[in-house]
Design a protein around this motif. Sequence first.
Motif, PDB file in Angstrom:
ATOM      1  N   GLN A 245       0.825  -1.209   0.000  1.00 27.71           N
ATOM      2  CA  GLN A 245       0.000   0.000   0.000  1.00 27.71           C
ATOM      3  C   GLN A 245       0.861   1.261   0.000  1.00 27.71           C
ATOM      4  O   GLN A 245       0.518   2.253  -0.657  1.00 27.71           O
ATOM      5  N   VAL A 246       1.993   1.209   0.716  1.00 26.12           N
ATOM      6  CA  VAL A 246       2.889   2.366   0.751  1.00 26.12           C
ATOM      7  C   VAL A 246       3.476   2.613  -0.629  1.00 26.12           C
ATOM      8  O   VAL A 246       3.521   3.753  -1.121  1.00 26.12           O
ATOM      9  N   ARG A 247       3.940   1.541  -1.278  1.00 30.17           N
ATOM     10  CA  ARG A 247       4.505   1.698  -2.625  1.00 30.17           C
ATOM     11  C   ARG A 247       3.459   2.190  -3.611  1.00 30.17           C
ATOM     12  O   ARG A 247       3.732   3.033  -4.475  1.00 30.17           O
ATOM     13  N   LEU A 248       2.247   1.658  -3.495  1.00 29.86           N
ATOM     14  CA  LEU A 248       1.186   2.035  -4.424  1.00 29.86           C
ATOM     15  C   LEU A 248       0.817   3.509  -4.278  1.00 29.86           C
ATOM     16  O   LEU A 248       0.760   4.254  -5.270  1.00 29.86           O
ATOM     17  N   PHE A 249       0.591   3.956  -3.047  1.00 30.13           N
ATOM     18  CA  PHE A 249       0.176   5.341  -2.846  1.00 30.13           C
ATOM     19  C   PHE A 249       1.323   6.313  -3.110  1.00 30.13           C
ATOM     20  O   PHE A 249       1.081   7.442  -3.577  1.00 30.13           O
ATOM     21  N   ALA A 250       2.562   5.907  -2.823  1.00 30.48           N
ATOM     22  CA  ALA A 250       3.700   6.772  -3.150  1.00 30.48           C
ATOM     23  C   ALA A 250       3.837   6.940  -4.660  1.00 30.48           C
ATOM     24  O   ALA A 250       4.052   8.054  -5.160  1.00 30.48           O
ATOM     25  N   SER A 251       3.702   5.830  -5.400  1.00 31.85           N
ATOM     26  CA  SER A 251       3.774   5.916  -6.858  1.00 31.85           C
ATOM     27  C   SER A 251       2.632   6.747  -7.420  1.00 31.85           C
ATOM     28  O   SER A 251       2.826   7.549  -8.348  1.00 31.85           O
ATOM     29  N   LEU A 252       1.446   6.574  -6.858  1.00 35.39           N
ATOM     30  CA  LEU A 252       0.289   7.332  -7.348  1.00 35.39           C
ATOM     31  C   LEU A 252       0.446   8.823  -7.059  1.00 35.39           C
ATOM     32  O   LEU A 252       0.128   9.671  -7.915  1.00 35.39           O
ATOM     33  N   ALA A 253       0.935   9.166  -5.872  1.00 36.54           N
ATOM     34  CA  ALA A 253       1.115  10.578  -5.524  1.00 36.54           C
ATOM     35  C   ALA A 253       2.153  11.242  -6.426  1.00 36.54           C
ATOM     36  O   ALA A 253       1.962  12.365  -6.913  1.00 36.54           O
ATOM     37  N   ILE A 254       3.266  10.543  -6.662  1.00 35.07           N
ATOM     38  CA  ILE A 254       4.302  11.115  -7.530  1.00 35.07           C
ATOM     39  C   ILE A 254       3.816  11.186  -8.971  1.00 35.07           C
ATOM     40  O   ILE A 254       4.124  12.139  -9.702  1.00 35.07           O
ATOM     41  N   ALA A 255       3.025  10.191  -9.399  1.00 35.03           N
ATOM     42  CA  ALA A 255       2.492  10.212 -10.766  1.00 35.03           C
ATOM     43  C   ALA A 255       1.564  11.407 -10.965  1.00 35.03           C
ATOM     44  O   ALA A 255       1.598  12.068 -12.012  1.00 35.03           O
ATOM     45  N   VAL A 256       0.731  11.710  -9.973  1.00 35.24           N
ATOM     46  CA  VAL A 256      -0.165  12.868 -10.072  1.00 35.24           C
ATOM     47  C   VAL A 256       0.647  14.162 -10.126  1.00 35.24           C
ATOM     48  O   VAL A 256       0.337  15.088 -10.895  1.00 35.24           O
ATOM     49  N   ALA A 257       1.721  14.228  -9.322  1.00 30.60           N
ATOM     50  CA  ALA A 257       2.549  15.439  -9.327  1.00 30.60           C
ATOM     51  C   ALA A 257       3.299  15.601 -10.651  1.00 30.60           C
ATOM     52  O   ALA A 257       3.394  16.710 -11.187  1.00 30.60           O
ATOM     53  N   VAL A 258       3.824  14.500 -11.191  1.00 31.28           N
ATOM     54  CA  VAL A 258       4.581  14.579 -12.441  1.00 31.28           C
ATOM     55  C   VAL A 258       3.664  14.856 -13.618  1.00 31.28           C
ATOM     56  O   VAL A 258       4.037  15.562 -14.570  1.00 31.28           O
ATOM     57  N   SER A 259       2.448  14.321 -13.573  1.00 28.49           N
ATOM     58  CA  SER A 259       1.543  14.489 -14.710  1.00 28.49           C
ATOM     59  C   SER A 259       1.154  15.945 -14.928  1.00 28.49           C
ATOM     60  O   SER A 259       0.740  16.324 -16.028  1.00 28.49           O
ATOM     61  N   THR A 260       1.267  16.782 -13.913  1.00 29.75           N
ATOM     62  CA  THR A 260       0.936  18.204 -14.097  1.00 29.75           C
ATOM     63  C   THR A 260       1.918  18.900 -15.024  1.00 29.75           C
ATOM     64  O   THR A 260       1.565  19.916 -15.641  1.00 29.75           O
ATOM     65  N   PHE A 261       3.150  18.384 -15.131  1.00 28.96           N
ATOM     66  CA  PHE A 261       4.145  19.008 -16.000  1.00 28.96           C
ATOM     67  C   PHE A 261       4.001  18.578 -17.458  1.00 28.96           C
ATOM     68  O   PHE A 261       4.434  19.294 -18.357  1.00 28.96           O
ATOM     69  N   ILE A 262       3.429  17.411 -17.688  1.00 30.01           N
ATOM     70  CA  ILE A 262       3.359  16.883 -19.054  1.00 30.01           C
ATOM     71  C   ILE A 262       1.930  16.597 -19.472  1.00 30.01           C
ATOM     72  O   ILE A 262       1.688  15.896 -20.445  1.00 30.01           O
ATOM     73  N   ASP A 263       0.968  17.147 -18.731  1.00 29.07           N
ATOM     74  CA  ASP A 263      -0.425  16.815 -18.984  1.00 29.07           C
ATOM     75  C   ASP A 263      -0.892  17.334 -20.344  1.00 29.07           C
ATOM     76  O   ASP A 263      -1.678  16.682 -21.034  1.00 29.07           O
ATOM     77  N   GLU A 264      -0.429  18.491 -20.759  1.00 31.47           N
ATOM     78  CA  GLU A 264      -0.895  19.068 -22.013  1.00 31.47           C
ATOM     79  C   GLU A 264      -0.465  18.228 -23.211  1.00 31.47           C
ATOM     80  O   GLU A 264      -1.238  18.001 -24.139  1.00 31.47           O
ATOM     81  N   ARG A 265       0.767  17.767 -23.208  1.00 35.75           N
ATOM     82  CA  ARG A 265       1.243  16.947 -24.333  1.00 35.75           C
ATOM     83  C   ARG A 265       0.504  15.623 -24.401  1.00 35.75           C
ATOM     84  O   ARG A 265       0.145  15.149 -25.482  1.00 35.75           O
ATOM     85  N   LEU A 266       0.259  15.016 -23.236  1.00 33.42           N
ATOM     86  CA  LEU A 266      -0.434  13.733 -23.229  1.00 33.42           C
ATOM     87  C   LEU A 266      -1.910  13.878 -23.595  1.00 33.42           C
ATOM     88  O   LEU A 266      -2.461  13.049 -24.317  1.00 33.42           O
ATOM     89  N   GLN A 267      -2.564  14.919 -23.123  1.00 29.13           N
ATOM     90  CA  GLN A 267      -3.981  15.079 -23.415  1.00 29.13           C
ATOM     91  C   GLN A 267      -4.226  15.319 -24.903  1.00 29.13           C
ATOM     92  O   GLN A 267      -5.220  14.840 -25.465  1.00 29.13           O
ATOM     93  N   ALA A 268      -3.311  16.029 -25.555  1.00 30.96           N
ATOM     94  CA  ALA A 268      -3.468  16.238 -26.998  1.00 30.96           C
ATOM     95  C   ALA A 268      -3.311  14.934 -27.760  1.00 30.96           C
ATOM     96  O   ALA A 268      -3.948  14.724 -28.804  1.00 30.96           O
ATOM     97  N   TYR A 269      -2.489  14.053 -27.250  1.00 33.89           N
ATOM     98  CA  TYR A 269      -2.279  12.779 -27.938  1.00 33.89           C
ATOM     99  C   TYR A 269      -3.367  11.771 -27.600  1.00 33.89           C
ATOM    100  O   TYR A 269      -3.643  10.859 -28.392  1.00 33.89           O
ATOM    101  N   LEU A 270      -3.989  11.910 -26.443  1.00 36.82           N
ATOM    102  CA  LEU A 270      -5.007  10.959 -25.980  1.00 36.82           C
ATOM    103  C   LEU A 270      -6.427  11.475 -26.200  1.00 36.82           C
ATOM    104  O   LEU A 270      -7.324  11.182 -25.413  1.00 36.82           O
ATOM    105  N   ALA A 271      -6.623  12.249 -27.243  1.00 36.61           N
ATOM    106  CA  ALA A 271      -7.958  12.770 -27.500  1.00 36.61           C
ATOM    107  C   ALA A 271      -8.934  11.641 -27.815  1.00 36.61           C
ATOM    108  O   ALA A 271      -9.997  11.526 -27.198  1.00 36.61           O
ATOM    109  N   GLU A 272      -8.592  10.779 -28.770  1.00 36.41           N
ATOM    110  CA  GLU A 272      -9.439   9.633 -29.129  1.00 36.41           C
ATOM    111  C   GLU A 272      -8.557   8.399 -29.296  1.00 36.41           C
ATOM    112  O   GLU A 272      -8.299   7.939 -30.404  1.00 36.41           O
TER     113      GLU A 272
END
Length: 247
Positions: free
Chosen positions: A33-60
């Motif tokens: 559970q510690v590894r899972l929530f740590a990975s999820l928290a860091i993933a949410v923090a990192v995704s804010t820096f690259i969210d625009e590039r990924l969202q444009a690619y993941l439209a459909e």
Amino acid sequence: MPADLLSTFLVFCRIGACFMVLPGMSSARVPPQVRLFASLAIAVAVSTFIDERLQAYLAEPGPAVLLRLAVSEILIGLFFGLIARFYLLALEFIISGVAMSIGFGGMLGAMVDGFEMQAALTAFISLSALMVLFTLDFHHHVIVALLGSYDVMPFDTMPDMRLMLVDLVDVLRESFLIALRLGSPFIGFAIIINLGVGLLNKLSVQIPIYFISLPFVLAIGLVILYYSAPYMLSLFGQGFTGIYNLR
């Protein structure tokens, strides 16, 4: 599924795969559970820096595209986690040789970071080295490397396995060169003491020199370890940052 959730999931694949093999975080003694929530928290923090590039690619996106992206992200995360894992394994390898050279190779004990049996000296030094890495915030260096990996290994292309294997071989070479420098005093001591004991054994065949010399070998080896262990751990911690800058 919205594009922002898909982008966070793909970032989580890269971060979680890295933490799955990262020293310390991948230990079986760390609750899942510690590894899972740590990975999820860091993933949410990192995704804010690259969210625009990924969202444009993941439209459909289609199922095949999502599967390819997930596999690619997991491979990249494993690659960055194995770099740190190989660096610590190089130290464990050389400390196992050090334990045998000073007569501690037969005293096996359980590792704190794993379940396989190792020499007590190897378990002690490897745990101390891992604590030094955490003190120097090595996990921050790994997260920074993962964040910068989106420029080197973008999400829209499969990683080049040949280049990744070449990079891992370079990491192995550099890690074992650092480990060899750390264990060089004990290697020199083992060569000198074994040559001396061998010559004494040839001069006095009737006396069991090897059994008599064992306490002296242990004592001298412990004295060398007492004075060299702080420098070994310091040099080991300083050499970690250069591992992620090989390319």
